[in-house]
Design a protein around this motif. Structure first.
Motif, mmCIF file in Angstrom:
data_model
loop_
_atom_site.group_PDB
_atom_site.id
_atom_site.type_symbol
_atom_site.label_atom_id
_atom_site.label_comp_id
_atom_site.label_asym_id
_atom_site.label_seq_id
_atom_site.Cartn_x
_atom_site.Cartn_y
_atom_site.Cartn_z
ATOM 1 N N ASP A 77 0.953 8.951 -5.907
ATOM 2 C CA ASP A 77 1.249 10.306 -5.455
ATOM 3 C C ASP A 77 2.201 10.981 -6.430
ATOM 4 O OD1 ASP A 77 0.916 12.308 -3.605
ATOM 5 O OD2 ASP A 77 2.825 11.852 -2.626
ATOM 6 N N ARG A 99 -4.394 13.631 -4.926
ATOM 7 C CA ARG A 99 -3.737 14.394 -3.877
ATOM 8 C C ARG A 99 -4.723 15.409 -3.332
ATOM 9 N NH1 ARG A 99 2.411 15.998 -4.347
ATOM 10 N NH2 ARG A 99 1.956 15.382 -6.459
ATOM 11 N N ARG A 148 0.842 4.000 -2.914
ATOM 12 C CA ARG A 148 0.621 5.412 -2.606
ATOM 13 C C ARG A 148 1.731 6.259 -3.212
ATOM 14 N NH1 ARG A 148 1.906 9.698 0.285
ATOM 15 N NH2 ARG A 148 0.256 10.972 1.206
ATOM 16 N N LEU A 205 0.835 -1.203 0.000
ATOM 17 C CA LEU A 205 0.000 0.000 0.000
ATOM 18 C C LEU A 205 0.873 1.258 0.000
ATOM 19 C CD1 LEU A 205 -2.906 -0.944 2.458
ATOM 20 C CD2 LEU A 205 -2.775 -1.206 -0.016
#
Lengths: 516, 67
Positions: A510, A516, A506, A502
């Motif tokens: 990101d 975001r 991310r 995870l």
């Protein structure tokens, strides 16, 4: 981020080089068995990760040590890429046989091997192997070339201890951030102050136990090639077999019972093994997890035996005990060997719902942290149970009372309790969340009415717990492509205990600005 | 030259439980498997393999009792 990419690139390069070494070593197998057509495929499969690894390590030689974030990304990407590169032998050998070039002796194709001409099947097999899952895309393992039988067993054996543990043992030097990487691969226990020494000792124990396992299986009647492969995959609690019906093929009580201690060895933490090898046998009951390995396996065995006996799945108590004990230990140690098949008795998928769900329970909890097993791990289950009891009992004490929780000989204060309980709760919650999502998704993907709900829960829990038992859903034809992709994800997160994957996702999203 | 001077073998011996008996079992394991591969299943090879496994178990118990 540029610095981070350099660190990640350098350490991924090391992992790829270690993988290349495994592939080059495996060339011995086709040489011994005379499967010369497999040699070019193994050479190419080894050269690709070696070249990529060499470029990455040379280019980023001076990169900084990995931090916690880097460690998680390296672990997640490393395992994913290793599964991709590790699929090359399946893919290339299958295509070599498919094209049957005269220069390589025109080996004959089988439908089992032909399944690996599809890249998704090859990646599935590789991911299943490295994560120690044992779900397979083969119809009949017996007809696979010996080279691929070996490669499947070898990657489970390596994956049982860990790809990063292997890389650290071979390529890392003290002070190169090995601890961070070690912890990112769902390990935290140390045998020695130095991580490099710790992983070397882990391998020493693992290799010694492997020889003992192989020889034990051979003594009780398994042919030598089977003993080598099943000794490796049994100890690694991986569960790949070289026979069509897993261990049921042998239909031998002696082999069934000989595999029990081998799988149990794999489900006990390496630091405990080290202490036991030094004569400190008290750890068999004084260590919380090890004690519970035996209690939990004992209770599960009795329960499953009773369930399959009273539901008339088996007509004698001994037969119920034989299959009940094997299947519970196989599930709870996350080995995934199967003796309950229609070829010799009653297939797992046809056991009563209660019996199947008992096996699922075993797969979800798993064995001891710090061993080769998957699942949530006993220490987390125990932390959750003790934490819940502590919280409930809290109400009965005055607010000023100073209470401590004792777990495995450690007396935890309020802050430590909160931290340990939170970590166990997060992983357990995520585990059940992905189990639920996977079950829901698979129910949509599969043809209506073909499989029961307990079959589907069983299969997803097996993939995510890195177990490998099957209710009959997984197969090159029976599992839809989308299901294979989902299981790849389940196996990946299951092996790394979800969070590193995870964190990596991310970081990727990101960075790509997807949210975001 | 001693056994511990051999590259991979030396590293293995340095990594373990610092017990020469276990180290010997570790080195004897692959040799025994090779012997079995060449000679096949016979009373002698079964006896050797069984002795290996039993000795391992007995030695672990012996260490435990001695401690």
């Amino acid at each position: 981020m540029k610095g981070a990419a350099r660190t990640i690139g350098r350490d991924l390069g090391r992992i790829f080089q270690a993988l290349a070494g495994l592939l080059f070593v495996s060339i011995l197998v086709p040489l011994i068995w005379g499967e010369y057509y497999a040699i070019p495929a193994l050479v190419v499969a080894g050269l690709v990760p070696f070249a990529v690894g060499y470029i990455l390590t040379s280019r980023f030689r001076d990169a900084a040590r990995p931090g916690k974030l880097h460690g998680m990304i390296i672990a997640a990407l490393g395992w994913f890429c290793v599964a991709i590169f590790g699929s090359l032998p399946f893919l290339l050998i299958a295509w070599t046989v498919e094209l049957a070039p005269p220069i390589l002796g025109e080996p004959s194709q089988t439908s089992t091997l032909a399944a690996f001409t599809n890249p998704i099947n090859a990646v599935f097999e590789s991911m299943s192997g490295f994560t120690g899952t044992g779900l397979t895309m083969t119809d009949n393992e017996e007809v696979l070339p010996r080279t691929l039988q070996w490669w499947r067993s070898f990657i489970e054996w390596i994956g049982g201890v860990g790809v990063i543990v292997l890389t650290t043992a071979i390529l890392a030097r003290p002070g190169s951030g090995s601890l961070t990487l070690y912890e990112s691969e769902a390990r935290s226990e140390r045998i020695h102050p130095s991580i490099v020494s710790t992983v070397q000792t882990i391998w020493w124990i693992f290799i010694l136990f492997t020889f003992v396992s192989i020889l034990l299986l051979w003594v009780v009647g398994m042919p030598l090639w089977g003993a080598i492969n099943h000794g490796m995959t049994g100890l690694a609690t991986g569960g790949f077999s070289i026979t069509d019906n897993s261990i049921a093929t042998y239909d031998s009580v002696a082999i069934d019972f000989a595999l029990l201690p081998i799988m149990l060895l794999g489900s006990i933490a390496f630091p405990v093994h080290y202490l036991i090898l030094q004569g400190d046998l008290r750890n068999l009951y004084s260590d919380l997890q090890t004690r519970w390995v035996f209690i939990y396996m004992g209770i599960g065995t009795v329960l499953l035996t009773v369930l399959v006996y009273v539901s008339d799945t088996y007509d004698s108590l001994f037969t119920a005990f034989r299959y009940g004990s094997f299947q519970f230990v196989s599930a709870a140690t996350c080995a995934g060997f199967q003796t309950a098949t229609d070829a010799t008795n009653v297939a797992l998928g046809r056991w009563s719902a209660q019996a199947q769900l008992t096996v699922v329970f075993g797969m979800v909890v798993g064995g001891a942290a710090g061993s080769t097993v998957g699942g949530i791990k006993l220490i987390r289950a125990l932390t959750l149970l003790k934490g819940i009891r502590f919280r409930i009992a809290d109400v009965f004490y005055p607010e000023t009372a100073v209470r401590r929780l004792k777990i495995n000989g450690r007396r935890l204060n309020e802050q430590e309790i909160r931290q340990e309980f939170e970590e166990a709760a997060i992983i357990a919650a995520l585990w059940f969340l992905f189990l639920g999502l996977g079950t829901f998704a698979l129910l949509i993907m599969l043809p209506q009415g073909e499989y029961t709900l307990e079959n589907v829960i069983f299969e997803v829990a097996s993939a995510q717990g890195n177990v490998g038992l099957s209710a009959g859903i997984t197969g090159p034809e029976s599992l839809p492509t989308l299901g294979k992709v989902m299981f790849l994800f389940n196996m990946w997160i299951g092996r790394l205990e979800i969070i590193p994957v995870l964190v990596t996702l991310r970081a990727v999203f990101d960075r790509g600005g997807l949210y975001r | 030259m001693t056994v511990s001077d051999i590259p991979i073998v030396g590293d293995l011996l340095e990594s373990g439980a610092e017990d020469r008996v276990f180290d010997s079992l570790l080195l004897a394991g692959p040799v025994l498997i090779l012997v079995i591969a060449f000679l096949g299943r016979s009373t002698v090879t079964v006896g050797l393999a069984a002795a290996y496994v039993l000795f391992f178990v007995a030695y672990v118990l012996y260490l435990g009792v001695r401690r």
